[in-house]
Design a protein around this motif. Structure first.
Motif, PDB file in Angstrom:
ATOM      1  N   GLY A  63      40.963  51.141  27.883  1.00  0.00           N
ATOM      2  CA  GLY A  63      41.455  50.196  27.023  1.00  0.00           C
ATOM      3  C   GLY A  63      40.649  49.675  25.598  1.00  0.00           C
ATOM      4  N   VAL A  64      39.519  49.838  26.008  1.00  0.00           N
ATOM      5  CA  VAL A  64      38.918  49.611  24.675  1.00  0.00           C
ATOM      6  C   VAL A  64      38.635  50.668  24.176  1.00  0.00           C
ATOM      7  N   PRO A  65      39.392  50.113  21.975  1.00  0.00           N
ATOM      8  CA  PRO A  65      39.100  50.622  21.733  1.00  0.00           C
ATOM      9  C   PRO A  65      37.635  51.684  20.695  1.00  0.00           C
ATOM     10  N   LEU A  66      36.662  51.959  21.321  1.00  0.00           N
ATOM     11  CA  LEU A  66      35.654  52.081  20.955  1.00  0.00           C
ATOM     12  C   LEU A  66      35.432  53.392  20.131  1.00  0.00           C
ATOM     13  N   ASN A  67      34.818  53.732  19.534  1.00  0.00           N
ATOM     14  CA  ASN A  67      34.651  54.617  18.781  1.00  0.00           C
ATOM     15  C   ASN A  67      32.909  55.616  19.438  1.00  0.00           C
ATOM     16  N   ALA A  68      33.072  56.483  18.547  1.00  0.00           N
ATOM     17  CA  ALA A  68      31.994  57.763  19.131  1.00  0.00           C
ATOM     18  C   ALA A  68      30.656  56.835  18.891  1.00  0.00           C
ATOM     19  N   GLU A  69      30.222  56.012  18.683  1.00  0.00           N
ATOM     20  CA  GLU A  69      28.704  55.451  18.510  1.00  0.00           C
ATOM     21  C   GLU A  69      28.925  54.468  19.503  1.00  0.00           C
ATOM     22  N   ALA A  70      30.093  53.833  19.645  1.00  0.00           N
ATOM     23  CA  ALA A  70      29.834  52.750  20.841  1.00  0.00           C
ATOM     24  C   ALA A  70      29.623  53.656  22.520  1.00  0.00           C
ATOM     25  N   ARG A  71      30.316  54.407  22.451  1.00  0.00           N
ATOM     26  CA  ARG A  71      30.941  55.337  23.274  1.00  0.00           C
ATOM     27  C   ARG A  71      29.346  56.017  24.392  1.00  0.00           C
ATOM     28  N   LYS A  72      28.427  56.044  22.990  1.00  0.00           N
ATOM     29  CA  LYS A  72      27.289  56.878  23.288  1.00  0.00           C
ATOM     30  C   LYS A  72      26.332  55.717  23.901  1.00  0.00           C
ATOM     31  N   ILE A  73      26.269  54.315  23.252  1.00  0.00           N
ATOM     32  CA  ILE A  73      26.149  53.074  23.942  1.00  0.00           C
ATOM     33  C   ILE A  73      26.343  53.430  25.074  1.00  0.00           C
ATOM     34  N   ALA A  74      27.802  52.661  25.899  1.00  0.00           N
ATOM     35  CA  ALA A  74      28.424  52.573  27.068  1.00  0.00           C
ATOM     36  C   ALA A  74      27.924  53.496  27.852  1.00  0.00           C
ATOM     37  N   ASP A  75      27.365  54.808  27.575  1.00  0.00           N
ATOM     38  CA  ASP A  75      27.502  56.182  28.447  1.00  0.00           C
ATOM     39  C   ASP A  75      25.850  55.882  28.817  1.00  0.00           C
ATOM     40  N   ALA A  76      25.350  55.433  28.222  1.00  0.00           N
ATOM     41  CA  ALA A  76      23.765  54.438  28.325  1.00  0.00           C
ATOM     42  C   ALA A  76      23.437  53.437  29.240  1.00  0.00           C
ATOM     43  N   TRP A  77      24.173  53.349  29.834  1.00  0.00           N
ATOM     44  CA  TRP A  77      24.095  51.355  29.750  1.00  0.00           C
ATOM     45  C   TRP A  77      23.039  52.026  31.124  1.00  0.00           C
ATOM     46  N   ASP A  78      22.287  50.794  31.788  1.00  0.00           N
ATOM     47  CA  ASP A  78      21.288  50.384  32.368  1.00  0.00           C
ATOM     48  C   ASP A  78      21.141  49.271  32.581  1.00  0.00           C
ATOM     49  N   PRO A  79      21.709  48.815  33.875  1.00  0.00           N
ATOM     50  CA  PRO A  79      21.709  47.418  34.160  1.00  0.00           C
ATOM     51  C   PRO A  79      20.256  46.887  34.600  1.00  0.00           C
ATOM     52  N   ALA A  80      19.541  48.324  34.706  1.00  0.00           N
ATOM     53  CA  ALA A  80      17.679  47.664  35.505  1.00  0.00           C
ATOM     54  C   ALA A  80      17.269  47.162  34.559  1.00  0.00           C
ATOM     55  N   ALA A  81      17.322  47.946  32.878  1.00  0.00           N
ATOM     56  CA  ALA A  81      16.744  48.090  31.987  1.00  0.00           C
ATOM     57  C   ALA A  81      16.714  46.493  31.562  1.00  0.00           C
ATOM     58  N   ASP A  82      18.597  45.912  31.134  1.00  0.00           N
ATOM     59  CA  ASP A  82      18.628  44.775  31.160  1.00  0.00           C
ATOM     60  C   ASP A  82      18.295  43.557  31.525  1.00  0.00           C
ATOM     61  N   GLU A  83      17.623  43.462  33.043  1.00  0.00           N
ATOM     62  CA  GLU A  83      17.387  42.687  33.584  1.00  0.00           C
ATOM     63  C   GLU A  83      15.872  42.701  33.378  1.00  0.00           C
ATOM     64  N   ALA A  84      14.851  43.553  33.275  1.00  0.00           N
ATOM     65  CA  ALA A  84      13.464  44.396  33.086  1.00  0.00           C
ATOM     66  C   ALA A  84      13.332  42.927  31.246  1.00  0.00           C
ATOM     67  N   ALA A  85      14.751  42.959  30.943  1.00  0.00           N
ATOM     68  CA  ALA A  85      13.727  42.623  28.776  1.00  0.00           C
ATOM     69  C   ALA A  85      14.960  41.471  28.922  1.00  0.00           C
ATOM     70  N   GLY A  86      15.242  40.975  30.093  1.00  0.00           N
ATOM     71  CA  GLY A  86      15.262  39.600  30.174  1.00  0.00           C
ATOM     72  C   GLY A  86      17.265  39.005  29.169  1.00  0.00           C
ATOM     73  N   ASN A  87      17.548  40.295  29.618  1.00  0.00           N
ATOM     74  CA  ASN A  87      18.821  40.160  28.484  1.00  0.00           C
ATOM     75  C   ASN A  87      20.478  40.844  30.160  1.00  0.00           C
ATOM     76  N   GLN A  88      20.038  39.409  30.893  1.00  0.00           N
ATOM     77  CA  GLN A  88      21.049  39.824  31.879  1.00  0.00           C
ATOM     78  C   GLN A  88      22.318  39.206  31.847  1.00  0.00           C
ATOM     79  N   CYS A  89      22.251  38.500  30.948  1.00  0.00           N
ATOM     80  CA  CYS A  89      23.942  37.783  29.597  1.00  0.00           C
ATOM     81  C   CYS A  89      24.307  38.329  28.997  1.00  0.00           C
ATOM     82  N   LYS A  90      23.929  39.362  28.527  1.00  0.00           N
ATOM     83  CA  LYS A  90      24.819  40.564  27.659  1.00  0.00           C
ATOM     84  C   LYS A  90      25.993  40.066  27.734  1.00  0.00           C
ATOM     85  N   ALA A  91      26.996  40.002  28.969  1.00  0.00           N
ATOM     86  CA  ALA A  91      28.407  40.264  29.440  1.00  0.00           C
ATOM     87  C   ALA A  91      28.806  38.781  29.657  1.00  0.00           C
ATOM     88  N   TYR A  92      27.781  37.704  28.868  1.00  0.00           N
ATOM     89  CA  TYR A  92      28.037  36.330  29.070  1.00  0.00           C
ATOM     90  C   TYR A  92      28.771  35.812  27.998  1.00  0.00           C
TER      91      TYR A  92
END
Lengths: 236, 290
Positions: A63-92
């Protein structure tokens, strides 16, 4: 007598043809609301349940009209890395916070600033009604800078920019720091009593989206803060 | 006739004209406060309102116990029955389906006021006529149809519609049922080139509380069709002597949402408590795949 009647006709015609007057220059946003948003509102998750109530699987961006560049980023999602970097609020961030299963407290911070707090993620948004808002901060934030204006006869429009890059959905579906968010707040009565808040969110992001991402979310008004439960952001 | 009488007659006529002019100007002002909703509105399917397509996906629907039992008895093989292939979906499908909206109005040729708006049909959804002329809803004994009977009024620049007299059908194509007592209140908000529809659906038979949906459409320069492709039924082999269904506790797909997406069963079967944020705190987050 005839002159009087014609003059009256012209005067009344002119008065009747005028659009509703905006708030006077001396009036504050708080003193001239078109709708009363103040209070506690709870998200009623009737749509996109599996994208909002749980973290969808990586790569699930239906449902999200992502382009190819965005899909690459979404496919590489790493929640542990977000937590380690203090970025756990990225979805907020401002582009996604109103889609979160959360409660929101809306109140006037001052005469020209509407404050919106969320219990999930403990975020604060400030809607500035000033005609000349403070200059944007050099540091971007999850909630960015928001300007607001009442729309006649009964709506609120909010424009937000200067955000940190974040996620449209919990599972790493990205928006960039150049994204702009436009929101409309409307209120409707709920059959049997109560009120519904409808928030239409439009996210423009030329970097990652092929077209504006448009969703609308609904909230029920609650009587008090008895169910208010502040919890920190979580990356999952 | 004396000069005073003539004067009084002229003054009276002018007063009448004045009153009519002022009244008409206020009417015009009210009309100008309304939003233009006619035209073509393209779908932007960025949110999932119709379910995921799995047989038991009632997520987000506040079903009551009776509604849940009925929903779990549903088999999509019913749609293979010739008599059900073109049955269509109730009026509330217009905020769920993947299509855009074509809306047009009928006006009174003498007064210029709108008598009705019509939301065009699609293959599996009948057109919806919104009566704006103040007519009442028919008797509860009147015929029920797929699209029901809808009236509308303007509240400021928001069109508010109320639909009754729908045939029993489905809240969602996956089998969540709606009764012939279901009602829908819809609000059409226009903000620039975005039309957002808020639909509140009440069903005293199958819903534990009103179901609230919303959907946004975007103005389209390309005209949309006021009709969909025709539905043509065809023989799809025998489905047996009874309508396909599942007996209680026998639906083989009840855990598909759990298996595929990690959605708890209580949410998949539309338990009302799963629609509120506190439910999230009782479940585990889903681990990412890959």
């Amino acid at each position: 007598m005839r002159f009087f009647l014609i003059a009256t006709l012209v005067t009344l015609s002119f008065a009747a043809a005028q659009p509703a007057a905006p708030a006077g220059p001396t009036g504050t946003a708080k003193s001239s609301p078109t709708i009363d948003l103040a209070g506690y509102w709870v998200a009623f998750v009737t749509e996109d349940w599996r994208f909002r109530m749980i973290a969808p699987h990586k790569g699930d961006y239906q449902g999200v009209p992502l382009n190819a560049e965005a899909r690459k980023i979404a496919d590489a999602w790493d929640p542990a890395a977000d937590e380690a970097a203090g970025n756990q609020c990225k979805a907020y961030g401002a582009a996604a916070i109103m889609r979160m299963p959360a409660r929101f407290h809306i109140a006037w911070q001052d005469d020209n600033t509407l404050r919106v707090d969320s219990d999930a993620g403990m975020q604060t948004r400030l809607f500035h009604f000033n005609s000349s808002p403070p200059p944007p901060r050099t540091e971007r934030t999850w909630q960015g800078d928001s300007t607001a204006q009442w729309e006649r006869p009964a709506s609120l429009k909010v424009a937000t920019a200067n955000m940190r890059a974040g996620y449209l959905r919990r599972n790493g579906v990205p928006y960039s720091e150049n994204a702009a968010v436009t929101e409309y707040f409307d209120i409707a009565p709920l059959p049997g009593g109560g009120q519904v808040l409808l928030v239409t969110t439009i996210v423009d992001d030329p970097k990652y989206l092929q077209q504006p991402f448009i969703v609308s979310s609904q909230f029920k008004k609650e009587a008090d803060a008895s169910k208010w439960d502040p919890t920190p952001c979580t990356a999952r | 006739m004396g000069s005073n009488a003539v004067y009084r007659k002229i003054a009276g006529s002018l007063a009448t004209i004045l009153a009519a002019a002022v009244l008409s100007l206020f009417v015009c002002r009210t009309a100008s406060a309304q939003a233009e909703i006619t035209g073509s509105w393209a779908a932007r399917n960025h949110e999932v309102l119709a379910g995921d397509g799995l047989p038991v996906d009632f997520t987000g629907i506040p079903l009551n116990e009776e509604g849940r039992i009925r929903a779990l008895s549903y088999s999509e093989s019913q749609l293979a029955m010739v008599e059900r292939q073109c049955q269509g979906w109730p009026a509330f499908y217009f905020v769920q389906g993947p299509f855009g909206l074509k809306i047009w109005s009928e006006t009174n040729p003498l007064k210029g006021n709108v008598i009705s708006y019509t939301i065009g049909a699609w293959e599996d959804r009948a057109p919806i006529t919104i009566w704006m002329d103040g007519r009442p809803h028919p008797s509860k004994y009147a015929e029920h149809t797929r699209s029901g009977f809808t009236t509308g009024v303007w509240e400021g620049n928001t069109l508010v519609t109320y639909t009754t007299h729908m045939k029993a059908g489905f809240l969602r194509k996956t089998g969540a049922p709606s009764s012939d007592e279901a009602m829908m209140t819809a609000r059409f908000y226009r903000h620039g080139d975005i039309l957002t529809v808020l639909a509140i659906i009440e069903d005293p038979i199958y819903l534990a509380e009103p179901w609230i949906l919303s959907r946004s459409f975007q103005a389209s320069a390309a005209p949309l069709s006021p009709i969909g492709p025709p539905c043509v039924s065809t023989y799809e082999a025998s489905v047996g002597e009874t309508a396909p269904h599942y007996l209680p506790e026998k639906n083989p797909f009840v855990d598909e949402m759990t298996t595929k997406y990690g959605v708890p069963r209580a949410a998949a079967v539309g338990s009302p408590e799963t629609l509120y944020p506190e439910y999230r705190k009782t479940i585990s987050p889903v681990a990412p795949l890959r």
